[in-house]
Design a protein around this motif. Sequence first.
Motif, mmCIF file in Angstrom:
data_model
loop_
_atom_site.group_PDB
_atom_site.id
_atom_site.type_symbol
_atom_site.label_atom_id
_atom_site.label_comp_id
_atom_site.label_asym_id
_atom_site.label_seq_id
_atom_site.Cartn_x
_atom_site.Cartn_y
_atom_site.Cartn_z
ATOM 1 N N ARG A 50 54.746 5.553 12.185
ATOM 2 C CA ARG A 50 55.355 6.887 12.142
ATOM 3 C C ARG A 50 56.772 6.822 12.698
ATOM 4 O O ARG A 50 57.006 6.311 13.791
ATOM 5 C CB ARG A 50 54.532 7.876 12.970
ATOM 6 C CG ARG A 50 55.071 9.290 12.926
ATOM 7 C CD ARG A 50 54.253 10.218 13.825
ATOM 8 N NE ARG A 50 54.736 11.582 13.761
ATOM 9 C CZ ARG A 50 54.280 12.572 14.509
ATOM 10 N NH1 ARG A 50 53.304 12.352 15.378
ATOM 11 N NH2 ARG A 50 54.778 13.780 14.407
ATOM 12 N N ARG A 51 57.721 7.334 11.950
ATOM 13 C CA ARG A 51 59.126 7.320 12.372
ATOM 14 C C ARG A 51 59.366 8.387 13.435
ATOM 15 O O ARG A 51 59.137 9.569 13.194
ATOM 16 C CB ARG A 51 60.042 7.559 11.176
ATOM 17 C CG ARG A 51 59.997 6.444 10.141
ATOM 18 C CD ARG A 51 60.871 6.780 8.952
ATOM 19 N NE ARG A 51 60.926 5.686 7.983
ATOM 20 C CZ ARG A 51 61.626 5.721 6.851
ATOM 21 N NH1 ARG A 51 62.325 6.813 6.536
ATOM 22 N NH2 ARG A 51 61.622 4.691 6.035
ATOM 23 N N ASN A 145 61.237 0.663 8.811
ATOM 24 C CA ASN A 145 61.124 2.045 9.267
ATOM 25 C C ASN A 145 61.996 2.323 10.485
ATOM 26 O O ASN A 145 61.680 3.210 11.286
ATOM 27 C CB ASN A 145 59.662 2.371 9.577
ATOM 28 C CG ASN A 145 58.824 2.455 8.322
ATOM 29 O OD1 ASN A 145 59.109 3.245 7.425
ATOM 30 N ND2 ASN A 145 57.806 1.614 8.220
ATOM 31 N N SER A 146 63.071 1.578 10.624
ATOM 32 C CA SER A 146 64.011 1.792 11.737
ATOM 33 C C SER A 146 65.412 1.998 11.199
ATOM 34 O O SER A 146 65.838 1.323 10.266
ATOM 35 C CB SER A 146 64.008 0.587 12.691
ATOM 36 O OG SER A 146 62.771 0.440 13.338
ATOM 37 N N TYR A 160 65.937 6.532 14.388
ATOM 38 C CA TYR A 160 64.486 6.529 14.571
ATOM 39 C C TYR A 160 63.941 5.109 14.468
ATOM 40 O O TYR A 160 64.613 4.189 13.989
ATOM 41 C CB TYR A 160 63.808 7.404 13.507
ATOM 42 C CG TYR A 160 64.177 7.047 12.081
ATOM 43 C CD1 TYR A 160 63.566 5.969 11.421
ATOM 44 C CD2 TYR A 160 65.141 7.778 11.386
ATOM 45 C CE1 TYR A 160 63.913 5.634 10.121
ATOM 46 C CE2 TYR A 160 65.484 7.449 10.082
ATOM 47 C CZ TYR A 160 64.869 6.382 9.443
ATOM 48 O OH TYR A 160 65.213 6.059 8.162
ATOM 49 N N SER A 161 62.709 4.954 14.918
ATOM 50 C CA SER A 161 61.997 3.688 14.774
ATOM 51 C C SER A 161 60.502 3.983 14.821
ATOM 52 O O SER A 161 60.079 5.142 14.814
ATOM 53 C CB SER A 161 62.412 2.697 15.870
ATOM 54 O OG SER A 161 61.882 1.398 15.613
ATOM 55 N N THR A 162 59.701 2.926 14.880
ATOM 56 C CA THR A 162 58.251 3.061 14.954
ATOM 57 C C THR A 162 57.721 2.154 16.050
ATOM 58 O O THR A 162 58.399 1.216 16.493
ATOM 59 C CB THR A 162 57.589 2.658 13.626
ATOM 60 O OG1 THR A 162 57.725 1.234 13.448
ATOM 61 C CG2 THR A 162 58.203 3.389 12.446
ATOM 62 N N ASP A 165 57.715 -1.454 14.688
ATOM 63 C CA ASP A 165 59.050 -2.054 14.638
ATOM 64 C C ASP A 165 59.561 -2.387 16.031
ATOM 65 O O ASP A 165 60.195 -3.429 16.255
ATOM 66 C CB ASP A 165 60.030 -1.106 13.940
ATOM 67 C CG ASP A 165 59.882 -1.125 12.419
ATOM 68 O OD1 ASP A 165 58.971 -1.827 11.919
ATOM 69 O OD2 ASP A 165 60.676 -0.439 11.746
#
Length: 286
Positions: A50-51, A145-146, A160-162, A165
């Motif tokens: 999830r971001r 996802n980053s 954003y990131s997860t 990541d």
Amino acid sequence: MIVRIMLLATLMLAAGNGGAAEVPDPFPRMASAYLVQIQGKTVWARRPVRRLPQASLTKIMTAILVLERCKLDEVVTVSRRAAGETGSRIGLRVGERFRLEDLLAAMLVASANDACHALADHLAGSEERFVALMNARARGLGLDNSRFANACGHDAPNHYSTARDLAILAETALKNPAFGRLVSSKRLKIRTVDRRRAFSLVNRNKLLGRSVGVSGVKTGYTENAGRCLVALAERDGTRVLLVLLNAPHRFRDAVVMIERAFAVAPPGRFGNRSTAPFSNRSGHHQ
């Protein structure tokens, strides 16, 4: 004993699937997203892709680039934009000169945004150019996802990131001994090159010295991101890595999660030794 056997079975199942299978979530209310790895294998997770905003966990990427492209004994001059940084800072002044390693310490130990910005300017000439390097390095690491919009972790629409990541990012940074040494330091003192000013740095990671085997990694906080944490703990050859995003009681809950991880791992010379009682304190910490 039965509980331990069940936990071991869960661990073996996750390891046997390389983390690709659905991962159990025994801590559903502790964070918006989290991930726990034992020996590099994800054993528990909640929304790991999830971001979410990552606050000052961003500085892990900043440190990677600086350590890959610069030398620790380089001299960095504080720019006007760096001195004007907001949020967590140590009060650098325009024109002051520091050894690069000392500004890395300020960024990683005290989460200083002014030191972070100074390093970005030193490496790339401007924060904007540095951000382009951050996103290129993220692509190179497969962090799909980053995305980074600044060097320090300020809230931004495209920043954003997860949890997954950030685990990859932390493991990449920890390959560098200088990074590991700095993030495991409870207190450090740095000085300007001319030695006219000195700064005492206190690590914002309250797990250091309170939870057995913890040796890093980074804390983060903004209004949008909430309280974030990447934590590393090692006991007798067993390695546990934890990522928490938007975890209101990050330090208290991290202790619970780390202890449970070691409980399912093969016991070492530390056994299942518990940590000292930990009290979570409120406050806006990076």
